[in-house]
Design a protein around this motif. Sequence first.
Motif, PDB file in Angstrom:
ATOM      1  N   LYS A 245       3.053   2.392   2.952  1.00  0.00           N
ATOM      2  CA  LYS A 245       2.317   2.551   4.197  1.00  0.00           C
ATOM      3  C   LYS A 245       1.997   1.318   4.850  1.00  0.00           C
ATOM      4  O   LYS A 245       1.375   1.113   6.055  1.00  0.00           O
ATOM      5  N   GLY A 246       2.450   0.249   4.309  1.00  0.00           N
ATOM      6  CA  GLY A 246       2.001  -1.286   4.964  1.00  0.00           C
ATOM      7  C   GLY A 246       1.644  -2.029   3.759  1.00  0.00           C
ATOM      8  O   GLY A 246       1.711  -1.705   2.476  1.00  0.00           O
TER       9      GLY A 246
ATOM     10  N   ILE B  49       0.784  -1.353   0.021  1.00  0.00           N
ATOM     11  CA  ILE B  49      -0.124   0.127   0.068  1.00  0.00           C
ATOM     12  C   ILE B  49       0.893   1.244  -0.179  1.00  0.00           C
ATOM     13  O   ILE B  49       1.690   1.399   0.878  1.00  0.00           O
ATOM     14  N   TYR B  50       0.599   2.233  -0.805  1.00  0.00           N
ATOM     15  CA  TYR B  50       1.459   3.263  -1.040  1.00  0.00           C
ATOM     16  C   TYR B  50       0.571   4.368  -1.008  1.00  0.00           C
ATOM     17  O   TYR B  50      -0.614   4.472  -1.598  1.00  0.00           O
ATOM     18  N   LYS B  51       1.069   5.542  -0.489  1.00  0.00           N
ATOM     19  CA  LYS B  51       0.504   6.856  -0.735  1.00  0.00           C
ATOM     20  C   LYS B  51       0.100   7.060  -2.042  1.00  0.00           C
ATOM     21  O   LYS B  51       0.742   7.218  -2.951  1.00  0.00           O
ATOM     22  N   GLY B  52      -1.306   7.445  -2.273  1.00  0.00           N
ATOM     23  CA  GLY B  52      -1.625   7.820  -3.744  1.00  0.00           C
ATOM     24  C   GLY B  52      -2.052   6.514  -4.514  1.00  0.00           C
ATOM     25  O   GLY B  52      -2.254   6.638  -5.670  1.00  0.00           O
TER      26      GLY B  52
ATOM     27  N   MET C 294      -3.211  -7.720   7.746  1.00  0.00           N
ATOM     28  CA  MET C 294      -2.535  -6.331   7.480  1.00  0.00           C
ATOM     29  C   MET C 294      -1.148  -6.315   8.142  1.00  0.00           C
ATOM     30  O   MET C 294      -1.021  -6.459   9.394  1.00  0.00           O
ATOM     31  N   LEU C 295      -0.074  -5.788   7.333  1.00  0.00           N
ATOM     32  CA  LEU C 295       1.202  -5.792   7.817  1.00  0.00           C
ATOM     33  C   LEU C 295       1.453  -4.346   8.009  1.00  0.00           C
ATOM     34  O   LEU C 295       1.238  -3.705   7.162  1.00  0.00           O
ATOM     35  N   THR C 296       2.668  -4.043   8.805  1.00  0.00           N
ATOM     36  CA  THR C 296       3.093  -2.742   9.094  1.00  0.00           C
ATOM     37  C   THR C 296       4.203  -2.553   7.951  1.00  0.00           C
ATOM     38  O   THR C 296       4.487  -3.259   7.152  1.00  0.00           O
ATOM     39  N   ILE C 297       4.628  -1.444   7.764  1.00  0.00           N
ATOM     40  CA  ILE C 297       5.937  -1.064   6.958  1.00  0.00           C
ATOM     41  C   ILE C 297       7.175  -1.878   7.092  1.00  0.00           C
ATOM     42  O   ILE C 297       7.605  -2.548   6.117  1.00  0.00           O
ATOM     43  N   GLU C 298       7.292  -2.415   8.401  1.00  0.00           N
ATOM     44  CA  GLU C 298       8.535  -2.854   8.584  1.00  0.00           C
ATOM     45  C   GLU C 298       8.336  -4.379   8.317  1.00  0.00           C
ATOM     46  O   GLU C 298       9.126  -5.081   7.914  1.00  0.00           O
ATOM     47  N   GLU C 299       6.998  -4.955   8.543  1.00  0.00           N
ATOM     48  CA  GLU C 299       6.761  -6.458   8.349  1.00  0.00           C
ATOM     49  C   GLU C 299       6.677  -6.463   6.915  1.00  0.00           C
ATOM     50  O   GLU C 299       7.181  -7.652   6.175  1.00  0.00           O
TER      51      GLU C 299
ATOM     52  N   LYS D   9      -5.161   2.104   3.101  1.00  0.00           N
ATOM     53  CA  LYS D   9      -5.080   0.968   4.059  1.00  0.00           C
ATOM     54  C   LYS D   9      -6.451   0.399   4.367  1.00  0.00           C
ATOM     55  O   LYS D   9      -6.615  -0.599   4.577  1.00  0.00           O
ATOM     56  N   PHE D  10      -7.392   1.534   4.656  1.00  0.00           N
ATOM     57  CA  PHE D  10      -8.740   1.073   4.815  1.00  0.00           C
ATOM     58  C   PHE D  10      -9.464   0.158   3.749  1.00  0.00           C
ATOM     59  O   PHE D  10      -9.967  -0.720   3.946  1.00  0.00           O
TER      60      PHE D  10
END
Length: 546
Positions: free
Chosen positions: A159-160, A108-111, A140-145, A116-117
């Motif tokens: 963004k994750g 998931i990237y900005k734009g 749903m995974l975080t950026i780090e994951e 995310k939702f």
Amino acid sequence: MKKLSMHHRDEIYKDMKTTSLDILVIGGGITGAGILLDTVSRGLKGALIDMQDFGAGTSSRSTKLVHGGLRYLKQLEIKMVSEVGKERAIVYENAPHVTRPEWMLLPIYKGGTFGKFSTNLGLWFYDYLAGVKKEERRKMLTIEETLTKEPLLKKEWLKGSGYYVEYKTDDARLTLEVIKKAVALGGNALNYAKVIELLYEEGRVVGIVVEDQLNGEMHRIYANKIINATGPWVDQIREFDKSKGGKTLHLTKGVHLVFSQKRFPLNQAIYFDTPDGRMVFAIPRSGKTYVGTTDTSYDASIKDPRMTKDDLNYLIKAVNYMFPSIELTENDVESSWVGLRPLIHEDGKSPSQISRKDEIFNSDSGLISMAGGKLTGYRKMAENVVDLISKDLGHNIDKSRTKYMTLSGGEVGGSKGFEIFLEDKINQGISYGLSHQQSKELVYRYGSNVDNVLSEYRKFQTLKEGIDPFIFAMLRYGIDNEMICTPSDFFIRRSSALFFNIDFVNKHKDSVISFMSDEFQWTIEEKEKHNEELLRDIYYTKQPVE
């Protein structure tokens, strides 16, 4: 029990011509294969023919995923997503050797296309519609994951991610396993048998004239109902029938590129945004990474679709956009394939917007034509069309039995039993002198039929000169049980080597051609013809058309 043997072609023609067929299917892709299996499993007499090899068209050139089509949620194709999503699990359980789960990362990237939702909600709805089992539901995974799963991903604006399950398959072998099951139940099937004419009585289509593409012989075959399941060629058969009015096909082209893992070391299957807002898969497989697909309108040769420079550049640009550190060029492409999608034309819609739903055309002559649809939904499509024509056949017909029917090679105890079966057969192969990788490859390719291949390996590993016994075992089994007729059948549809192991093809092509030439008693001209055909196929996988 009937066999799909190259050496039984004359007997199969005779059986087709002397049997009172209920249904005759034109087209040996996954749709036609499914119809044949549904037909014979209900106790009806069925047969199938294809002018090329089984699955040589779209059904060996897909993205090789049995998937529900997450992107179709965005187009609000709720019914289709629900149906094919549930069919994924059915295909998996019935053939776990050629179909298995693949966790897919959706960054998931900005734009980007998915926020995310919307990703969380979409994947939840996807799981709900498809009836996904608990252990395979989305996360749903975080950026780090996300970056732990795939460090090559572009980090800027990340963004994750969503993490969900699709199913990967060998599309050509899945098609073949469906046909082999149908033949085992009493059906008949022939490749390289081209329809050149439809036969009529009092305005009703009652048969076909077939020209054998291997020896030129002509045959007349009759049936109560004839089904046109020829994929991209559907409208050509409808033209024979003079019924190509109303809705027509809109062919779109899908290109896939294959890279070495050394050059594109992808850890994790990814479903990602392209710069122009489409979605593309990148999937690790057999020491390679393949990327696809494009989606553009197509109006050139149906038999030999080719990628263009634009296709090549588009996919490389998409990969370098999402994985900027690897900097791929066209010189890194090891192989490629091009498939055509036979979609139903819709005015004003781009190729990516056209629905993937299937549709049935019933002509005044009684010819039934099927178009559209997805590989994943082949079983349900077959069930629907046989249900539709059952009343016309004039006798009580059982309901479809294919939902819980194990395909050829699938007698491994279902998905849970397959892992135990896999380990046992790998050890058995190793004890016969095969490597761990060779043994694993055979089990995934042949499933519960692997014992027959291992038997051939043991029988001939010290007796046959000039050809590797590993190759010989697969060739011998394929000729006797999978109707291998040409070297390209073996290297493309039976083994996928042309796509995923081009070095294997180059190393063994001469010995395979020599073996087949001896086996089939080819003339010098025939041997050269098949050699040129294989060389052309190798060339097409590497070189784009200008």
